[in-house]
Design a protein around this motif. Structure first.
Motif, PDB file in Angstrom:
ATOM      1  N   TRP A   1     -67.685 -37.627-126.430  1.00 34.03           N
ATOM      2  CA  TRP A   1     -68.790 -38.585-126.462  1.00 34.03           C
ATOM      3  C   TRP A   1     -69.714 -38.373-125.251  1.00 34.03           C
ATOM      4  CZ3 TRP A   1     -69.020 -40.294-131.123  1.00 34.03           C
ATOM      5  CH2 TRP A   1     -67.849 -40.564-131.854  1.00 34.03           C
TER       6      TRP A   1
ATOM      7  N   THR B   1     -81.810 -47.933-129.565  1.00 31.64           N
ATOM      8  CA  THR B   1     -81.694 -46.518-129.954  1.00 31.64           C
ATOM      9  C   THR B   1     -82.928 -46.040-130.715  1.00 31.64           C
ATOM     10  OG1 THR B   1     -80.597 -46.998-132.079  1.00 31.64           O
ATOM     11  CG2 THR B   1     -79.181 -46.708-130.132  1.00 31.64           C
TER      12      THR B   1
ATOM     13  N   VAL C   1     -75.837 -39.721-130.095  1.00 35.42           N
ATOM     14  CA  VAL C   1     -74.900 -40.428-130.964  1.00 35.42           C
ATOM     15  C   VAL C   1     -73.855 -41.099-130.083  1.00 35.42           C
ATOM     16  CG1 VAL C   1     -73.105 -40.153-132.721  1.00 35.42           C
ATOM     17  CG2 VAL C   1     -75.260 -38.900-132.924  1.00 35.42           C
TER      18      VAL C   1
ATOM     19  N   PHE D   1     -78.051 -42.853-140.281  1.00 32.67           N
ATOM     20  CA  PHE D   1     -76.758 -42.203-140.049  1.00 32.67           C
ATOM     21  C   PHE D   1     -75.769 -42.470-141.180  1.00 32.67           C
ATOM     22  CE2 PHE D   1     -78.296 -43.608-135.739  1.00 32.67           C
ATOM     23  CZ  PHE D   1     -78.900 -42.406-135.443  1.00 32.67           C
TER      24      PHE D   1
ATOM     25  N   TYR E   1     -71.766 -46.558-132.934  1.00 32.26           N
ATOM     26  CA  TYR E   1     -72.250 -46.289-134.296  1.00 32.26           C
ATOM     27  C   TYR E   1     -71.105 -46.364-135.300  1.00 32.26           C
ATOM     28  CZ  TYR E   1     -76.685 -44.319-132.495  1.00 32.26           C
ATOM     29  OH  TYR E   1     -77.909 -44.123-131.898  1.00 32.26           O
TER      30      TYR E   1
ATOM     31  N   LEU F   1     -69.983 -44.851-141.662  1.00 32.46           N
ATOM     32  CA  LEU F   1     -69.511 -44.273-140.415  1.00 32.46           C
ATOM     33  C   LEU F   1     -68.256 -44.984-139.917  1.00 32.46           C
ATOM     34  CD1 LEU F   1     -72.600 -43.351-138.207  1.00 32.46           C
ATOM     35  CD2 LEU F   1     -71.315 -41.946-139.814  1.00 32.46           C
TER      36      LEU F   1
ATOM     37  N   HIS G   1     -72.655 -34.220-134.575  1.00 32.97           N
ATOM     38  CA  HIS G   1     -73.818 -33.957-133.730  1.00 32.97           C
ATOM     39  C   HIS G   1     -73.435 -33.266-132.426  1.00 32.97           C
ATOM     40  CE1 HIS G   1     -78.132 -34.616-133.139  1.00 32.97           C
ATOM     41  NE2 HIS G   1     -77.818 -34.567-131.867  1.00 32.97           N
TER      42      HIS G   1
ATOM     43  N   THR H   1     -74.078 -49.187-137.742  1.00 31.32           N
ATOM     44  CA  THR H   1     -75.049 -48.601-138.666  1.00 31.32           C
ATOM     45  C   THR H   1     -74.686 -48.822-140.127  1.00 31.32           C
ATOM     46  OG1 THR H   1     -73.933 -46.447-138.739  1.00 31.32           O
ATOM     47  CG2 THR H   1     -75.532 -46.795-136.970  1.00 31.32           C
TER      48      THR H   1
ATOM     49  N   TYR I   1     -74.804 -35.999-139.483  1.00 30.45           N
ATOM     50  CA  TYR I   1     -75.643 -36.069-138.280  1.00 30.45           C
ATOM     51  C   TYR I   1     -74.882 -36.733-137.141  1.00 30.45           C
ATOM     52  CZ  TYR I   1     -79.548 -37.053-135.172  1.00 30.45           C
ATOM     53  OH  TYR I   1     -80.366 -37.120-134.071  1.00 30.45           O
ATOM     54  N   ALA I   2     -74.220 -37.823-137.432  1.00 27.88           N
ATOM     55  CA  ALA I   2     -73.481 -38.537-136.390  1.00 27.88           C
ATOM     56  C   ALA I   2     -72.129 -37.903-136.117  1.00 27.88           C
ATOM     57  CB  ALA I   2     -73.308 -40.004-136.795  1.00 27.88           C
TER      58      ALA I   2
END
Length: 475
Positions: free
Chosen positions: A332, A261, A370, A306, A374, A383, A316, A379, A312-313
Motif C-alpha cells: 500500500w 480523492t 489507490v 473502481f 477503497y 472491491l 494498480h 467505493t 484498476y484498484a
C-alpha cells in the motif's frame, strides 16, 4: 522466452459503421496461465477496423486479399483495468487508416469483454490466496503473451514482411508496450508511446514520492484558478464529517477521505474545471436542500469507477512490482507515502486533520492513488468482496518474473517514438526521462504544452508530433 502458440479464433462478425469504417468483432481463446496451458482458458475480445470502400470498379481477388492484409496497428489502452471504446469514438482510428494501417482494439484480459474481472468470478477461484494467485495472471507479462498470440493468429497467412505489427501505447498501454519490447521484440515493427514511459528502474515508493509532488502542484493550480473553492471544499468536507458516511447510489460510502480523492481528474485537460463543477453542484445542494441529492451523488460516483473496473484498484500498485527491484512488496505504497506529506495527512485521521488546519487552509485532493479504505466498502461492494486477495497482493514479495528486461531494452532495435509530458501528474517526467535514456532507438518529443490525456484532448497535435518523428529526418 517461451514459444507462444497462436490464439484460437472463436468468432468473427463484421459490420459497416458511419464514417466509412468496416469493423470486425473478434473473440479469441488463450491460455489462462501460459506457464500451465492445461489450466484453462480465457476469452479475449477485440475490434479490428479498416476503411469501408465502394469502388466504381469492383476489386479483383488479389486487391481484396491485399485490402484484408494491411499492416496492423494495435492500440494499447491505459489503466490498468479498462476496456476500449468503440473504434468510431477513438481519435486514432481515422489517423491510422489514412496512413495505410488497419487498427486493432483488443481488450486486455480481465477488462471490457475479455473475461472481465468481477467479484463473483474472483471469489469462485477459491480462498483469498488462490484468488490472489489468479489475479497475478492479469499483469502486463500475461497481457503481452495474449497480444503475441493474437498477432500470430491474425497474421498467420500474411506475407512475412507484414507479420510484425505496430503498437500504440497510451499511459499504462505504454508500460505494456515496454514489456512487449522486452519479451517479444520480433513481433514489433514500431512502437508509439504517449505518456507511457514506465519507470522501469523504480519501485512503487519511488513513483509515489515523485507523483505526490506533482499532485501538490496541480492542487495549487486548482486553487489559483478557483480561490473561492478553498472555503467551499472545506465546507463540504465538514458537512460530510458531521453526517458520517453518506450512502452512495451504487452502495459505496461517501466519507471525507473518499471526497478528497477527486484529484484524479487534475491530470487531464479540463480536469480542474470538472472538479470545480462538481464542487459547485454539491455546494448548491447544501444551499438549496441542506443535503446532497441523488443526482449529485451519482455525479460524484462517476469520478470513482473502481467498482466497475476493479483491476484498476486491485493491481494498480502491482504494475510497479519487479524482481529486479529487490522483491519489495508495494505494501500500500500510496497510502504509506501519502501520510508523510502534511497536505495528505488526512489519510491517517481526517477528523484530526480538519481540526488541526486553519479554516483558510486549502484541502488537497489526492490523484491516481489507490488506498486500503477503497476495499472497506467506500467505493461499493465489489472491491470490498476482494479485499483479502488485494491485501495479499499488496504484501507479495515474490513475483513470477520481471515485467521488463533492461538488457533487452538497452540493445533494442525496434524504432520507438514517444511523447512525454513535463507536467504529467501520473507518469513522472524525470522518471520517464530515465527510462528514455535506457531504451535504444527511441525518439522522444517532450512538451509542457499538453497533459496526460492529450492523445484524446489534443489528438491531432500529438499524432503530428509522433509521425513527424517517424517520417522526418534529423540533420
Amino acid at each position: 522466452m517461451s514459444t507462444i502458440q497462436a490464439a484460437r479464433l472463436l468468432s468473427r462478425r463484421s459490420h459497416v459503421l458511419p464514417g466509412q469504417l468496416h469493423v470486425t468483432e473478434l473473440f479469441f481463446e488463450v491460455p489462462k496461465n501460459y506457464a500451465r496451458p492445461d489450466a484453462g482458458t480465457l476469452k479475449l475480445f477485440g475490434r479490428s477496423v479498416r476503411k469501408h470502400e465502394r469502388p466504381i470498379v469492383p476489386l479483383s481477388a488479389s486487391d481484396l486479399a491485399s485490402r484484408d492484409k494491411l499492416p496492423y496497428l494495435i492500440y494499447l489502452q491505459g489503466g490498468p483495468g479498462f476496456g476500449n471504446r468503440e473504434p468510431q469514438n477513438m481519435a486514432l482510428t481515422q489517423t491510422a487508416l489514412s496512413r495505410g494501417y488497419q487498427v486493432l482494439y483488443l481488450d486486455y484480459r480481465g477488462t471490457g469483454l475479455s473475461t472481465p474481472i468481477n467479484a463473483d468470478h474472483v471469489l469462485a477461484q477459491g480462498d483469498p490466496v488462490q484468488q490472489a494467485e489468479y489475479l497475478k495472471l492479469f499483469r502486463a507479462n500475461s497481457i503481452v503473451r495474449d497480444l503475441e498470440a493474437v498477432r500470430l493468429c491474425l497474421t498467420q497467412d500474411f506475407e512475412e514482411e507484414k507479420k510484425a505489427w505496430s503498437i500504440f501505447g497510451q499511459s499504462f498501454g505504454g508500460f505494456v508496450g515496454l514489456t512487449y519490447l522486452s519479451k517479444y521484440p520480433h513481433g514489433l515493427r514500431e512502437v508509439f508511446l504517449t505518456g507511457g514511459l514506465a519507470p522501469v528502474k523504480r519501485t512503487a515508493d519511488d513513483v509515489y514520492r515523485a507523483t505526490y509532488k506533482k499532485l501538490i502542484e496541480r492542487n495549487e493550480a486548482y486553487y489559483r484558478k478557483y480561490p473561492e473553492d478553498i472555503a467551499v471544499v472545506r465546507r463540504l468536507a465538514e458537512y460530510i464529517q458531521q453526517k458520517g458516511e453518506i450512502p452512495l447510489p451504487s452502495g459505496g460510502k461517501l466519507s471525507v477521505q473518499l471526497f478528497l480523492t477527486l484529484g484524479l481528474a487534475f491530470g487531464g485537460h479540463g480536469g480542474l474545471d470538472d472538479i470545480h463543477s462538481l464542487v459547485l453542484r454539491l455546494a448548491t445542494d447544501l444551499d438549496q436542500f441542506n443535503f446532497f441529492t441523488r443526482a449529485s451523488l451519482a455525479a460524484f460516483e462517476s469520478h470513482i469507477s473502481f467498482d466497475t473496473n476493479p483491476i484498476y484498484a486491485i493491481l494498480h500498485e502491482a504494475i510497479y512490482n519487479t524482481k529486479q527491484r529487490g522483491a519489495l512488496p508495494s505494501n500500500w505504497a500510496a497510502d504509506r507515502i501519502g501520510r508523510g506529506f502534511r497536505s495528505f495527512s488526512w489519510l491517517a485521521d481526517p477528523v484530526d486533520f480538519l481540526k488541526s488546519t486553519l479554516p483558510s487552509e486549502p484541502l488537497y485532493f489526492s490523484g491516481e492513488m489507490v488506498y486500503p479504505f477503497y476495499f472497506q466498502g467506500a467505493t461499493g461492494p465489489e472491491l470490498a468482496r476482494t479485499a483479502a486477495a488485494a491485501d495479499i497482493l499488496a504484501k507479495t514479495e515474490e513475483w513470477d518474473e520481471d515485467l521488463y528486461d533492461e538488457d533487452q531494452l538497452r540493445r533494442n532495435e525496434v524504432p520507438v517514438y514517444a511523447v512525454s509530458y513535463i507536467d504529467d501528474m501520473y507518469v513522472d517526467f524525470e522518471l520517464a526521462r530515465e527510462t528514455a535514456a535506457l531504451v535504444k532507438r527511441i525518439k522522444v518529443h517532450e512538451t509542457n504544452g499538453w497533459y496526460h490525456d492529450a492523445v484524446r484532448s489534443k489528438s491531432e497535435e500529438v499524432f503530428t508530433a509522433l509521425f513527424k518523428m517517424r517520417d522526418d529526418c534529423i540533420d
